[in-house]
Design an enzyme around this catalytic site. Structure first.
Site, PDB file in Angstrom:
ATOM      1  N   ASP A  10      10.824  28.148 -25.983  1.00  0.00           N
ATOM      2  CA  ASP A  10      11.149  26.711 -25.921  1.00  0.00           C
ATOM      3  C   ASP A  10      11.485  26.137 -27.297  1.00  0.00           C
ATOM      4  O   ASP A  10      11.284  24.950 -27.543  1.00  0.00           O
ATOM      5  CB  ASP A  10       9.992  25.906 -25.298  1.00  0.00           C
ATOM      6  CG  ASP A  10       9.531  26.473 -23.974  1.00  0.00           C
ATOM      7  OD1 ASP A  10      10.395  26.710 -23.113  1.00  0.00           O
ATOM      8  OD2 ASP A  10       8.318  26.689 -23.798  1.00  0.00           O
TER       9      ASP A  10
ATOM     10  N   HIS B 203      17.084  27.466 -20.631  1.00  0.00           N
ATOM     11  CA  HIS B 203      17.794  26.886 -21.763  1.00  0.00           C
ATOM     12  C   HIS B 203      18.348  25.538 -21.322  1.00  0.00           C
ATOM     13  O   HIS B 203      18.954  25.429 -20.257  1.00  0.00           O
ATOM     14  CB  HIS B 203      18.962  27.776 -22.211  1.00  0.00           C
ATOM     15  CG  HIS B 203      18.542  29.064 -22.839  1.00  0.00           C
ATOM     16  ND1 HIS B 203      17.392  29.197 -23.570  1.00  0.00           N
ATOM     17  CD2 HIS B 203      19.127  30.287 -22.853  1.00  0.00           C
ATOM     18  CE1 HIS B 203      17.291  30.437 -24.011  1.00  0.00           C
ATOM     19  NE2 HIS B 203      18.330  31.124 -23.577  1.00  0.00           N
TER      20      HIS B 203
END
Length: 426
Positions: A13, A41
């Site tokens: 992340d 993503h």
């Protein structure tokens, strides 16, 4: 032209999707080399939010070749859903723009079931897996019973492979009083999806080598982060693949990639999804502020991310394991409202002091961070695009991270939009 590798230096992340999207402007092809649809993503382009899990971020750019290497655990149904969802946004993928490795192991319904069963059996010791079947798929790959993409070409031999697969999975199902899965169920699952994915199957290693020989730029996009690496992460609270840059050669099937420019990404603070040690975690006001300003919710799972201060010890170790030549700091703007910012420079555990992350989980769980405190800047950095836009204290903070990690910072991300990026050495 050197190959470019983008990997995370934390627990995932870190904003790899946005940086790959930005870098892909000057790349000819982008390749995913590990992980599966358990990694998400997010890219914001012209105010529109795109959420990807399997497809390389390059699918959002025109005239870019996107590839998925054999190191990826490929859920064919998830892939088709993602391709179809892009059609709704006016993005159409065909075999000339998307290539799948022949050797990709396939994630099937039995893998998702096995993931859930094993997580349930762990009880209070659960890892926090997404239960998307990625781990069991990799287990089957290592156990030499996986169904690979190329196996869909021949139904006769495929049936024998399904029998082999189920001889293992039905043992687990019987032991936990679940209904056994029949070979016909899995055959139906595979034969229905085969016509939709086989047209994308190509010899990915050959294509990569050809591009490199032509002097083209190939960008390799990692998923998750180095602290989730199966060998180098906070085991057992890790993913089931190698997330470090060295796995590029294995996950793509190309040993000779020439010079590699390795960009290691880290947030200006730290986040983690799921269970596992997290020495710098903040559960009070600071953690809440990071969570709210950073909108720290998982792209794929919608799970809340735990938040804490930047851990220079673990990031330095992650940069070492990936051979990072440059560092990218993301979400700097999240710290804009904080008066004093802390950075972990070493750990203590009882009488012992550590300047590295010990491998033993019983030590990791007891580590106490030793902090250095730096002044905040209390000025908005949101949307900054040049070094001169950044407050002096923000630049000093970035410089200190460079010193502690031992890797120069080349880019800083200052917001969600694809152009919110500051080149530090233009």
């Amino acid at each position: 032209m050197a190959s470019i590798v983008v990997v995370g230096l934390q627990w995932g992340d870190e904003g790899k999707g946005k940086i790959v999207d930005w870098l892909s402007v000057s790349a000819d092809a982008v390749v995913r080399f590990q992980g599966g649809n358990n990694a998400g993503h997010t890219v914001v382009a012209d105010g529109r939010v795109y959420k990807l899990s399997l497809l390389p971020t390059s699918v959002l750019r025109q005239n870019k070749l996107s590839m998925i290497g054999s190191g990826v655990a490929l859920d064919p149904y998830a892939l088709v859903r993602e391709v179809d969802s892009l059609k709704d946004s006016g993005i159409f993928l065909d075999p000339d723009s998307l290539c799948l490795s022949e050797s990709c192991p396939l994630v099937l319904s039995v893998h998702r079931d096995a993931d859930s069963i094993m997580e349930e059996m762990r009880g209070n010791e659960s890892i926090g897996t997404t239960c998307m079947g990625i781990g069991p798929c990799y287990e089957d790959k290592v156990g030499r019973r996986a169904i690979r993409l190329c196996d869909l070409l021949d139904e006769t031999s495929l049936y024998d492979k399904v029998l082999c697969l189920l001889s293992y999975h039905n043992l687990l199902r019987r032991a936990t009083n679940r209904r056994e899965v029949t070979p016909h169920e899995i055959m139906d699952e595979l034969t229905q999806i085969a016509p939709k994915v086989l047209p994308f199957m190509k010899p990915v290693p050959e294509i990569i080598v050809s591009l490199i020989k032509q002097g083209k730029t190939v960008l390799f996009e990692g998923a998750q982060g180095a602290l989730l690496d199966i060998d180098h992460g906070t085991y057992p609270y890790v993913t089931s693949s190698n997330t470090v840059a060295g796995y590029v050669r294995v996950g793509c099937g190309v040993g000779a990639l020439g010079d590699m420019r390795v960009l290691g990404l880290a947030k200006a603070y730290t986040t983690r999804v799921g269970n596992g040690p997290f020495a710098t975690e903040q559960t009070g006001t600071v953690g809440d502020a990071m969570f709210e300003r950073g909108r720290e919710v998982g792209t794929v799972t919608n799970r809340v991310r735990r938040c804490g201060w930047f851990d220079a010890v673990s990031v330095r170790q992650a940069a070492l394991s990936s051979g990072a030549s440059e560092m990218v700091i993301t979400k700097l703007d999240v710290l804009d409202t904080i008066d004093e910012i802390k950075v972990c420079t070493k750990y203590r555990c009882g009488e012992e002091s550590y300047d590295y992350l010990p491998a033993a989980s019983h030590i990791q769980n007891r580590l106490e961070p030793v902090y250095e405190t730096l002044p905040g800047w209390r000025t908005s950095t949101l949307g900054a695009v040049s070094r001169s836009d950044l407050p002096e204290n923000a630049v000093s903070y970035i410089s200190r991270l460079e010193e502690l990690v031992g890797v120069p910072v080349s880019l800083v991300s200052t917001g969600p939009e694809r152009n919110h990026i500051v080149p530090m050495n233009p």
